[in-house]
Design a protein around this motif. Structure first.
Motif, PDB file in Angstrom:
ATOM      1  N   ASN A  18      43.767 115.207  60.915  1.00  0.00           N
ATOM      2  CA  ASN A  18      45.039 115.130  61.635  1.00  0.00           C
ATOM      3  C   ASN A  18      44.938 115.721  63.047  1.00  0.00           C
ATOM      4  N   GLY A  59      53.353 119.121  60.710  1.00  0.00           N
ATOM      5  CA  GLY A  59      52.745 118.318  61.761  1.00  0.00           C
ATOM      6  C   GLY A  59      51.840 117.208  61.279  1.00  0.00           C
ATOM      7  N   VAL A  61      50.834 113.750  60.533  1.00  0.00           N
ATOM      8  CA  VAL A  61      51.357 112.425  60.879  1.00  0.00           C
ATOM      9  C   VAL A  61      51.144 111.480  59.696  1.00  0.00           C
ATOM     10  N   SER A 271      40.859 120.138  64.381  1.00  0.00           N
ATOM     11  CA  SER A 271      42.007 119.262  64.606  1.00  0.00           C
ATOM     12  C   SER A 271      43.129 120.021  65.316  1.00  0.00           C
ATOM     13  N   THR A 272      43.297 121.299  64.974  1.00  0.00           N
ATOM     14  CA  THR A 272      44.335 122.109  65.610  1.00  0.00           C
ATOM     15  C   THR A 272      44.097 122.204  67.110  1.00  0.00           C
ATOM     16  N   ARG A 275      44.964 118.906  68.767  1.00  0.00           N
ATOM     17  CA  ARG A 275      46.409 118.683  68.917  1.00  0.00           C
ATOM     18  C   ARG A 275      46.965 119.501  70.090  1.00  0.00           C
ATOM     19  N   GLN A 279      48.826 118.119  73.473  1.00  0.00           N
ATOM     20  CA  GLN A 279      50.172 118.550  73.844  1.00  0.00           C
ATOM     21  C   GLN A 279      50.231 119.122  75.259  1.00  0.00           C
ATOM     22  N   ILE A 297      46.016 107.429  69.846  1.00  0.00           N
ATOM     23  CA  ILE A 297      47.011 108.503  69.837  1.00  0.00           C
ATOM     24  C   ILE A 297      48.012 108.318  70.963  1.00  0.00           C
ATOM     25  N   LEU A 302      51.429 110.001  69.392  1.00  0.00           N
ATOM     26  CA  LEU A 302      51.270 111.018  68.358  1.00  0.00           C
ATOM     27  C   LEU A 302      50.980 112.386  68.980  1.00  0.00           C
ATOM     28  N   TYR A 303      51.367 113.429  68.281  1.00  0.00           N
ATOM     29  CA  TYR A 303      51.064 114.816  68.651  1.00  0.00           C
ATOM     30  C   TYR A 303      51.612 115.197  70.022  1.00  0.00           C
ATOM     31  N   GLY A 308      54.185 118.290  66.071  1.00  0.00           N
ATOM     32  CA  GLY A 308      53.286 117.295  65.545  1.00  0.00           C
ATOM     33  C   GLY A 308      52.015 117.200  66.303  1.00  0.00           C
TER      34      GLY A 308
END
Length: 308
Positions: A18, A59, A61, A271-272, A275, A279, A297, A302-303, A308
């Protein structure tokens, strides 16, 4: 050891993905490279199994996006595939259930018996098909040198699975395996050992030590029956982690830790971090994600929000 006496392995990785990162793919590559170097294993395939939407992680998706991103990330690989079975179930599945599903599925597809840790090493687990009356589609009566190996098994199996598609909205690119499908005659293979091993990072290994997080019975099956391959983060003392859990201590011989002091994929990216980079518009996101995944993405928006 000859190829026939080595344990043939399919690596299975479960997780949120994710999104899926370059690190996830590098983890497969590093694990395969290390297992080959031991001289005991031949990795013939890899499976990525994204978690069900009902897992409840903040978060997360929808799986249709995560499956698509995973497929984009492995589209150039000739040995790693994405499996949507876990996402298509009615609810969240345990890691133990996912492993057992793939073990049972391989039996159906190949017509052969797969081994686990408790199978005696002298027992052939890919050999005579279960139904002796069926014609072996690979058998060559003129020479035994053309008998298929487990590597050909993975290629043929992937080809067969590709013919069993369940077209679902927005995810028609994925192969959905019908467990009751008739894949035709069983194939005759050399007598080799085939196992499915769980591929994970040291964070999952550490989670085994958290009281109440895992059922003891599931841990026994995952580590005791299947076995795991761990790609640790830099600086993580896997020996200490294993000694902290009675189940891990008891089954230490079934845990393979990838030993490579440099460039651990799990330490490179998460993944964190990906994201957060998305952002904040951080250009370093290209170091974390494949460009095709980034494009998807952005296209799917997304994100974008912190949630998210």
């Amino acid at each position: 050891m000859t190829d026939n006496t080595k344990t043939h392995v399919i690596l299975l990785s479960c997780g949120s993905f994710n999104p899926i990162t370059k690190g996830h793919i590098h983890m497969f590559e590093k694990a395969r490279e290390y297992l080959h170097k031991t001289g005991k294993f031949i990795v013939i395939g890899g499976i990525i199994s994204p978690v069900h939407d009902s897992y409840g992680k903040p978060g997360l998706v929808p799986s249709r996006h995560r499956l698509t991103m995973c497929q984009l990330a492995v589209q150039s690989s000739d040995w790693i595939r994405v499996d949507p079975w876990e996402c298509y179930q009615d609810t969240w599945q345990t890691t133990c259930s996912v492993l057992e599903h793939h073990r049972d599925l391989m039996k159906r597809v190949t017509g052969c018996i797969l081994s686990n840790v408790n199978t005696p090493s002298t027992t052939p687990v890919i050999g005579q098909p279960q139904n002796e009356t069926q014609t072996a589609i690979y058998q060559n009566h003129n020479t035994m040198n053309n008998k298929p190996t487990a590597i050909k098994l993975w290629g043929k199996m992937s080809e067969s699975l590709g013919k069993i598609c369940c077209v679902r909205p927005h995810i028609d690119r994925f192969t959905f395996v019908d467990e009751n499908a008739n894949l035709g005659p069983a194939m005759r293979y050399e007598e080799i050992e085939l196992r499915i091993l769980l591929l994970c990072g040291s964070d999952l290994l550490e989670s085994f030590c958290i009281p109440g997080l895992w059922k003891d019975s599931d841990m026994e099956v995952i580590v005791g029956d299947f076995g795991i391959v761990v790609v640790p983060r830099d600086g993580v003392d896997t020996e200490r982690i294993m000694n902290h859990s009675s189940v891990l201590r008891k089954n230490k011989d079934n845990i393979t830790v990838v030993k490579d002091d440099a460039n651990h994929p799990m330490s490179i990216v998460s993944s964190t971090k990906s994201r957060l980079a998305l952002q904040h518009g951080d250009g370093h996101v290209v170091d974390y994600l494949n460009q095709t995944v980034i494009d998807y993405i952005l296209q799917s928006q997304l994100y974008i929000n912190a949630s998210g």
